[in-house]
Scaffold this active site. Sequence first.
Site, short mmCIF file in Angstrom:
data_model
loop_
_atom_site.label_atom_id
_atom_site.label_comp_id
_atom_site.label_asym_id
_atom_site.label_seq_id
_atom_site.Cartn_x
_atom_site.Cartn_y
_atom_site.Cartn_z
N LYS A 73 31.67 -7.82 5.63
CA LYS A 73 32.28 -9.05 6.55
C LYS A 73 32.14 -10.18 5.99
O LYS A 73 33.02 -10.34 4.91
CB LYS A 73 31.36 -8.82 7.79
CG LYS A 73 31.38 -7.78 8.56
CD LYS A 73 30.47 -7.44 9.67
CE LYS A 73 30.62 -6.28 10.39
NZ LYS A 73 30.14 -4.92 9.45
N SER A 124 28.14 -7.20 18.18
CA SER A 124 29.51 -7.19 17.78
C SER A 124 30.56 -7.09 18.61
O SER A 124 31.64 -7.44 18.29
CB SER A 124 29.59 -5.87 16.80
OG SER A 124 29.41 -4.61 17.61
N HIS A 140 26.80 -9.30 11.67
CA HIS A 140 27.94 -10.26 12.17
C HIS A 140 27.29 -11.77 12.25
O HIS A 140 27.88 -12.75 12.80
CB HIS A 140 28.40 -9.89 13.67
CG HIS A 140 29.21 -8.63 13.68
ND1 HIS A 140 30.43 -8.56 13.29
CD2 HIS A 140 28.71 -7.38 13.77
CE1 HIS A 140 30.73 -7.37 13.31
NE2 HIS A 140 29.68 -6.51 13.50
#
Length: 397
Positions: free
Chosen positions: A241, A182, A210
């Site tokens: 996300k 990250s 991610h």
Amino acid sequence: MDLFKKCETFDAVKKLKEADIYPYFHRLETKQAPEVVMEGHDIIMIGSNNYLGLTSHPEVCEAAIKAVEKYGSGCSGSRFLNGTLDIHVELEKELAEFLQKEDVVTFSTGFQSNLGIISAIAGRTDYILCDKENHASIYDGCRLSYAKMLRYNHSDMEDLERQIKTVPDTAGILIVTDGVFSMGGDICKLPEIVRIAKKYGARIMVDDAHALGVLGAHGRGTAEHFGLENEVDIYMGTFSKSLASLGGYMAAKKEVCEYVRHNSRPFIFSASITPASVASARAALNILKREPERVARLRDISSYMRNKLKSLGVDLIDSGEKTPIIPIYTYYNVRTFKACKMLFERGVYVNSTVSPAVPVGSSLLRTSYMATHTEEQMDKAAAAIKEVLTLVKDINE
């Protein structure tokens, strides 16, 4: 000694505010988007994890509104009891199908997902091999599990193998790694991890928070990127996300998911994901499946920004990865805070990242990009970054 003494003497925040370089808790006044209004300023947002740009997509917003109208604002209980809606079950089925796993368990947040998975799967007699740059939630999950945690140097496969050799033959072994890290934006060395896991009888868990919507031709994540989808035992991911919502999940074999459902305290004793969040995640997942070109566009805009920064002479520690996270190392805390403030004043938002989020001496500006960013926005942001880095280069504190 008074328990609150530490609170009364904690003055780090006060000092930053007095110096007018406190970089956190800026108030956002509009939707998450490539450009936002923050505290009355028009800002290019390059500090968001809204990778596919779906948080303001009309289909996602409409799905959330309809879910609230049908189911109300919350579930008022855990999945174990009264908190399972039909749309929870549908989301898990759809996500399992997309990720090509037998089953999925959803959690109320991404952080809770790592707590819930790791603490249920690993116990006192087991060992966890953990990359030193894994997310904080992985570390806390390891602590909650009471398993023996062995940390290996970041993406150092020799160190991983050296440490895994010390594990007793009678112990269960779990190797846990971020898929995309990250802070640095680099990708784990999954092929080597798979080789080592097979050699020593370990299981593999990849945190794809991610990587979902970012890696792979279809956006399925790290394993798809490497062509190793049958080799990863557990995927963990988030809805906050690429899927434009809130919550998290694990994807694995059916018996593993069933075990976690009935043994994970963070899962059992937490209220379930709200209807709006479930519906938003489902809508975003449908868009991802329907429009894989968003994944390609995200890679393109991220590469454009990397190349632009390099062309301006910005020094990047760049592994050549195509992820949407580009760290710009500033090394010193005060330099980082001042650079962040100056960029904000120039209409660019980045994340100020210092220890303990990164090791001491590795402070950085964490920049991240969306598939919906434009080249014009990148040009403006890159020029501001170059200007500010030049102005703060002599700050060594």
